[in-house]
Scaffold this active site. Structure first.
Site, PDB file in Angstrom:
ATOM      1  N   LYS A   1     -10.601  50.640  86.599  1.00 45.28           N
ATOM      2  CA  LYS A   1      -9.205  50.368  86.916  1.00 45.28           C
ATOM      3  C   LYS A   1      -8.984  50.239  88.416  1.00 45.28           C
ATOM      4  O   LYS A   1      -8.158  49.446  88.872  1.00 45.28           O
ATOM      5  CB  LYS A   1      -8.317  51.469  86.334  1.00 45.28           C
ATOM      6  CG  LYS A   1      -8.121  51.392  84.830  1.00 45.28           C
ATOM      7  CD  LYS A   1      -7.075  52.399  84.382  1.00 45.28           C
ATOM      8  CE  LYS A   1      -6.734  52.222  82.904  1.00 45.28           C
ATOM      9  NZ  LYS A   1      -7.846  52.494  82.013  1.00 45.28           N
TER      10      LYS A   1
ATOM     11  N   GLU B   1      -1.587  56.440  91.018  1.00 41.26           N
ATOM     12  CA  GLU B   1      -0.628  55.375  91.329  1.00 41.26           C
ATOM     13  C   GLU B   1       0.799  55.883  91.150  1.00 41.26           C
ATOM     14  O   GLU B   1       1.054  56.830  90.403  1.00 41.26           O
ATOM     15  CB  GLU B   1      -0.865  54.146  90.459  1.00 41.26           C
ATOM     16  CG  GLU B   1      -0.653  54.346  88.992  1.00 41.26           C
ATOM     17  CD  GLU B   1      -0.929  53.079  88.187  1.00 41.26           C
ATOM     18  OE1 GLU B   1      -0.245  52.875  87.174  1.00 41.26           O
ATOM     19  OE2 GLU B   1      -1.825  52.298  88.578  1.00 41.26           O
TER      20      GLU B   1
ATOM     21  N   ARG C   1     -10.429  42.057  75.423  1.00 42.22           N
ATOM     22  CA  ARG C   1     -10.706  42.003  73.989  1.00 42.22           C
ATOM     23  C   ARG C   1      -9.435  41.563  73.279  1.00 42.22           C
ATOM     24  O   ARG C   1      -8.391  41.383  73.894  1.00 42.22           O
ATOM     25  CB  ARG C   1     -11.117  43.390  73.470  1.00 42.22           C
ATOM     26  CG  ARG C   1     -10.081  44.479  73.813  1.00 42.22           C
ATOM     27  CD  ARG C   1     -10.431  45.810  73.206  1.00 42.22           C
ATOM     28  NE  ARG C   1      -9.627  46.896  73.736  1.00 42.22           N
ATOM     29  CZ  ARG C   1      -8.398  47.196  73.357  1.00 42.22           C
ATOM     30  NH1 ARG C   1      -7.787  46.448  72.458  1.00 42.22           N
ATOM     31  NH2 ARG C   1      -7.748  48.229  73.875  1.00 42.22           N
TER      32      ARG C   1
END
Length: 671
Positions: free
Chosen positions: A116, A200, A292
């Site tokens: 990430k 974050e 995906r």
């Protein structure tokens, strides 16, 4: 196009891929664990091979075993589904190295999104909006604390290599950071094998909007508009829809362009989803790209008319995208919910066991069901407890919501507990109906979605009276059947009207509802009764009760009602179109056992699972509610706590042990 493909997954996604392959004339190969030998994807595939034990690590995560089956069976491609190895770049590389096509993105694209922190830096460089935070490799706790203080609170701790809501914590003040960091890292380590985290800024009251993208091997990338997934509980999506009522046409265009830009930045091929967090002011920020197919892909399929699995197969076979961006149209509104074996009233505790009864609405032009189980199958402890995905569609959002409510009213699951009643309340809640729900609303107001029984409520009382009438009619029917089979079928003693010599008869009934015992007294027969509820004032007059199939029509105190019956045998489920009541018919005179002696001295496993960590040892003093063990079941961590203050007398499990439901894992010394 391929002639034969292997599906490296299980459950509803495996069945979904098999269905599309069958339509295209492609043969399918399934793989299965010991726990899935009789699973539906095994039965539906053209051929299937065992690959190991019930734990994912012993079967569905064994890439080498899956590739070997592909070789043996002659499969030309492998479809990974979602979960398990679907986003494993090493597996994708190994598949390609074996000369087999991987039906998904390139391994290089996965690796760019596998972290990430790296993904965030890459998107920022590509001009895609990102949330302020820290993505560095230095994971020293003191440094992370300083970075958290710099970013400001509230902030979110995320597993850098995670997904599916695992390894995520919200921290609202500096003093809470260290404990949440430790918990997040442990969960990430257990779920993904790596405990690196990123930090974050947490956007208050955000909306979760994701854009479906698709790329081909010619460098084309398009988007198929958005799905809104803002109805979430603990970061797990519970309702997904398309289009979003929150987005304006301008914002939709901006987010679609940003998603395509993100896909091109990593040379994306095949199906993927770019996820954004959107503030109330319309500002949107990149979260991640799921490399995906997503669980909620059917809502996109319905509003665009595109079969995304077919597109996956065609693109993986080297064909170009079937449609250009300007050919993508959006019609109507689609909504998806997931039926789970879980108990919302017990903190959404996952369930397991045999599906003794599975009643779902029939698929039609407005209703679609994707499922990997049928009645009689077993929901095991080893995998996600999803039973089915229910997808509905209509011309607009209000009508789609009405379709959803009607479809849910036809659902009934017996065996493990389910979330159907929770979903029914969700589909009627003002925050959903008005389209104002944000990602944290469910966690803040969960009590508003919990089923509650109010016997003084007229609707709830009508359902209880309806259940009593069903039981009375069933008793009379059984008596008539017994009389017809006897030597004297015309005997007056064979009439089930409760009549006794010298006075009118009375029949007593007892039910259990959410562990509450309910008693009723009834007079009358043949659909006309007077019923008294124990503990309630007054007698209720029932007239003209008739049961036709699963519909009960009757008059209650002069008011005509029509109720649906969904249960069978001793289990009664009554539905009035808006709510349901589940009851168990029990003997009127039954000895009720009290709680087991000493139950307040034990820490028990609430369900089968694996012990992750033991936090206490014999001789340790603990406070009431203090965490003693943590177990993992169905991809969730469950914290087991001391029932009272005391001293640990015995610990009967160690980390790594598999335990059965209700097993005593630790005991407290007598008070």
């Amino acid at each position: 196009m391929f002639e034969k493909i292997l599906i490296a997954n299980r459950g509803e996604i495996a069945c979904r891929v098999i269905r599309t392959c069958r339509q295209l004339g492609i043969r399918t190969v399934a793989v299965y664990s010991e726990a899935d030998a009789d699973a539906q994807h095994v039965r539906q595939a053209d051929e299937a091979y065992p690959i190991g034990g019930p734990r994912p690590a012993d079967s569905y995560l064994r890439g080498d075993a899956i590739i070997e089956v592909a070789r043996r069976s002659g499969a030309q491609a492998i479809h990974p589904g979602y979960g398990f190895l679907s986003e494993n770049a090493d597996f994708a590389d190994a598949v390609e190295a074996a000369g087999i096509a991987f039906i998904g993105p390139k391994a290089a694209s996965m690796r760019k999104m596998g972290s990430k922190s790296g993904a965030k830096e890459l998107m920022q460089a590509a001009g895609v909006p990102v949330v302020p935070g820290y993505t560095g490799a230095d994971q020293d706790p003191a440094l992370l604390q300083r970075e958290a203080d710099r970013i400001g609170y509230p902030l979110m701790i995320k597993a850098a290599h995670g997904g599916g809501g695992k390894g995520m914590r919200i921290v609202r003040e500096a003093g809470e950071f260290a404990a949440n960091l430790e918990s997040c890292q442990r969960e990430a380590r257990n779920a993904f094998g790596r405990d690196r985290v990123l930090l974050e800024r947490y956007v208050e009251r955000p909306r979760h909007i994701e854009i479906q993208i698709f790329g081909d091997n010619r460098g084309e990338v398009i988007h198929l508009n958005e799905r809104e997934c803002s109805a979430q509980r603990r970061y797990q999506k519970v309702l997904e829809e398309s289009p979003s009522s929150f987005l304006s046409a301008e914002l939709r265009a901006q987010m679609g362009a940003a998603a395509v830009q993100a896909g091109r930045a990593i040379d994306y091929v095949n199906a993927g989803t770019v996820e954004f967090i959107v503030g109330q002011d319309g500002g949107f920020y990149f979260m991640e790209i799921n490399t995906r197919l997503q669980v909620e892909h059917p809502v996109t399929e319905w509003v665009t008319g595109v079969d995304l699995v077919e597109w996956q197969l065609r693109v993986a076979a080297g064909e170009p995208l079937p449609l250009a961006q300007d050919a993508i149209v959006q019609r109507g509104h689609a909504i998806e919910v997931r039926l789970y074996a879980e108990d919302p009233e017990a903190g959404f505790l996952p369930g397991s066991g045999k599906l003794e009864r599975l009643r779902l609405p029939a698929a039609d032009a407005h209703v679609r069901l994707d499922s990997g189980v049928v009645e009689g199958d077993t929901v095991t402890i080893f995998y996600d407890p999803m039973i089915a995905k229910l997808i509905v569609a209509d011309a607009d959002r209000p009508r789609a919501l009405a379709r959803l409510r009607a479809a849910l009213a036809q659902c009934e699951i017996a065996g493990p507990k389910s979330n159907i009643e929770f979903l029914e309340r969700l589909a009627r809640h003002p925050a959903v109906v008005e389209g104002t729900i944000d990602t944290g609303y469910l966690d803040r107001h969960l009590d508003e979605f919990m089923p509650a029984a109010h016997r003084d409520d007229a609707g709830e009382r009508d359902l209880l009276l309806g259940a009593a009438v069903c039981e009375l009619l069933a008793q009379e029917r059984r008596t008539r059947q017994d009389a017809a089979a006897s030597n004297d079928p015309g005997s007056p003693w064979a009439v089930a009207d409760g009549w006794r010599l010298g006075h009118g008869g009375r029949r007593s009934l007892a039910f259990l509802s959410r562990e509450q015992r309910l008693e009723l007294q009834a007079h009358g027969s043949a659909g006309d009764y007077r019923i008294e509820l124990a503990g309630a004032d007054g007698t209720h007059r029932i007239e003209g009760a008739r049961l036709h199939g699963d519909e009960l029509s009757l008059r209650i105190d002069g008011r005509a009602r029509r109720l649906r019956t969904l249960g069978d045998g001793a289990r009664l489920v009554l539905h009035d179109g808006e709510r349901r009541l589940r009851l168990e018919s029990v003997p009127m005179y039954r000895h009720e056992q009290g709680a087991a002696a000493g139950s307040g001295n034990n820490v028990n496993a609430p369900m089968p699972g694996r012990v992750v960590v033991v936090k206490a040892a014999p001789g340790d003093a603990v406070e009431a509610g203090q965490e003693v063990l943590v177990i993992e079941a169905m991809k969730m961590e469950l914290s087991l706590k001391a029932p009272r203050a005391g001293v640990i007398a015995e610990v009967r499990a160690a980390a790594g042990d598999f335990v059965e439901a209700d097993a005593v894992l630790a005991t407290l010394a007598p008070a």
